[in-house]
Design a protein around this motif. Structure first.
Motif, short mmCIF file in Angstrom:
data_model
loop_
_atom_site.label_atom_id
_atom_site.label_comp_id
_atom_site.label_asym_id
_atom_site.label_seq_id
_atom_site.Cartn_x
_atom_site.Cartn_y
_atom_site.Cartn_z
N ARG A 150 -16.84 2.50 7.74
CA ARG A 150 -16.77 1.21 8.45
C ARG A 150 -15.33 0.77 8.67
O ARG A 150 -14.97 0.27 9.74
CB ARG A 150 -17.48 0.13 7.62
N ALA A 151 -14.51 0.95 7.64
CA ALA A 151 -13.11 0.49 7.74
C ALA A 151 -12.30 1.35 8.69
O ALA A 151 -11.38 0.86 9.36
CB ALA A 151 -12.48 0.49 6.34
N ALA A 152 -12.62 2.65 8.76
CA ALA A 152 -11.82 3.56 9.58
C ALA A 152 -12.17 3.48 11.06
O ALA A 152 -11.30 3.73 11.91
CB ALA A 152 -12.02 5.00 9.08
N ALA A 153 -13.41 3.14 11.40
CA ALA A 153 -13.86 3.21 12.80
C ALA A 153 -13.02 2.37 13.76
O ALA A 153 -12.60 2.89 14.82
CB ALA A 153 -15.34 2.82 12.88
N PRO A 154 -12.73 1.09 13.49
CA PRO A 154 -11.90 0.33 14.45
C PRO A 154 -10.50 0.91 14.61
O PRO A 154 -9.93 0.86 15.70
CB PRO A 154 -11.86 -1.08 13.83
N ILE A 155 -9.94 1.47 13.53
CA ILE A 155 -8.61 2.07 13.63
C ILE A 155 -8.67 3.30 14.53
O ILE A 155 -7.81 3.52 15.39
CB ILE A 155 -8.09 2.46 12.24
N GLY A 156 -9.72 4.12 14.35
CA GLY A 156 -9.86 5.30 15.20
C GLY A 156 -10.07 4.93 16.65
O GLY A 156 -9.54 5.60 17.55
N ALA A 157 -10.86 3.88 16.89
CA ALA A 157 -11.07 3.43 18.28
C ALA A 157 -9.75 2.99 18.91
O ALA A 157 -9.50 3.27 20.09
CB ALA A 157 -12.09 2.29 18.30
N ALA A 158 -8.91 2.32 18.13
CA ALA A 158 -7.61 1.88 18.66
C ALA A 158 -6.72 3.08 18.99
O ALA A 158 -6.07 3.10 20.05
CB ALA A 158 -6.92 0.97 17.63
N PHE A 159 -6.69 4.08 18.10
CA PHE A 159 -5.90 5.29 18.39
C PHE A 159 -6.42 5.98 19.66
O PHE A 159 -5.63 6.46 20.49
CB PHE A 159 -5.96 6.26 17.21
N THR A 160 -7.74 6.04 19.81
CA THR A 160 -8.32 6.70 20.99
C THR A 160 -7.97 5.94 22.26
O THR A 160 -7.65 6.55 23.29
CB THR A 160 -9.85 6.80 20.84
#
Length: 241
Positions: free
Chosen positions: A90-100
């Motif tokens: 849950r914590a990693a998903a928004p960060i990954g979306a931002a990098f993408t």
């Protein structure tokens, strides 16, 4: 990694490690930007637009790495019922979306002067766009159910199924006749770019990696604290009833 599946043990580790990761991120990104914008030369074909690469490529690498973390956390939560697995995902998903998203935007900024178009339905570009939608779908499913357990389970299944897109992105330039250039760093015969460009690229990649690690620990710690507060409130309400 199994020893950090315990939330209390993870919090002790994060308290010590997070400042070091944050400091390493600042140092690496600052050094990487200096080499990228000042010390490295312009490309003989791409000119100054090659400097977009120093943000675009590390963002692309991080997009894939973070999604693997999300899928790994989801597998851990579904198969082994580790309490920290779903929290990390849950914590990693928004960060990954931002990098993408950064990867897609910088790719468009580079594509317009080089290819003459902001976007083409190239295999690599399309599969990265699918990755972005997978991130959005994962986060949407988390909040789509009244029962958070069902939402977490549905999102975890999507994350695991979407993992098949990661190797597709990596080898899309080899499997199909694509406009996107092939890999120039992770090659069997060694990097194909000059050290003056490879140095800032690797520094930025390391900085992005440390930044992700520090931000992930911060978000995981906040989520654990939030859950503890919620549990204490429920216990207090039950005691009063």
């Amino acid at each position: 990694m199994h020893r950090f599946a315990n939330p209390a043990r993870f919090l002790r580790f994060a308290t010590v490690a997070m400042p070091w990761f944050a400091a390493a991120a600042i140092v690496c990104i600052a050094a990487g930007l200096w080499f990228a914008l000042v010390a490295s030369p312009a490309d003989y074909q791409q000119g100054e637009t090659v400097r977009i690469m120093y943000v675009h490529v590390p963002s692309a690498w991080m997009a894939l790495l973070v999604y693997t973390v999300v899928a790994g956390g989801s597998i851990s939560a579904l198969v082994w019922k580790h309490p920290l697995g779903e929290i990390v995902a849950r914590a990693a998903a928004p960060i990954g979306a931002a990098f993408t998203l950064i990867c897609l935007i910088t790719g468009s900024l580079w594509g317009k002067p080089m290819w003459g178009a902001w976007w083409v339905w190239d295999a690599r570009l399309t599969s990265v766009l699918v990755l972005f939608f997978l991130y959005l779908g994962y986060m949407a499913l988390l909040g789509a159910f009244d029962d958070p357990v069902r939402g977490g389970r549905a999102a975890s299944i999507l994350a695991i199924v979407g993992l098949v897109n990661v190797p597709i992105i990596k080898w899309s330039v080899d499997w199909w006749n694509t406009l996107h250039q092939p890999a120039s760093v992770a090659r069997m015969d060694g990097p194909a770019i000059h050290s003056s460009m490879l140095t800032p690229l690797l520094l930025m990649a390391a900085g992005f990696g440390f930044y992700f690690a520090a931000l992930l620990m911060l978000r995981v710690r906040a989520e654990i604290m939030t859950r503890r507060v919620r549990a204490l409130r429920l216990a207090a309400m039950e005691a009063e009833a």
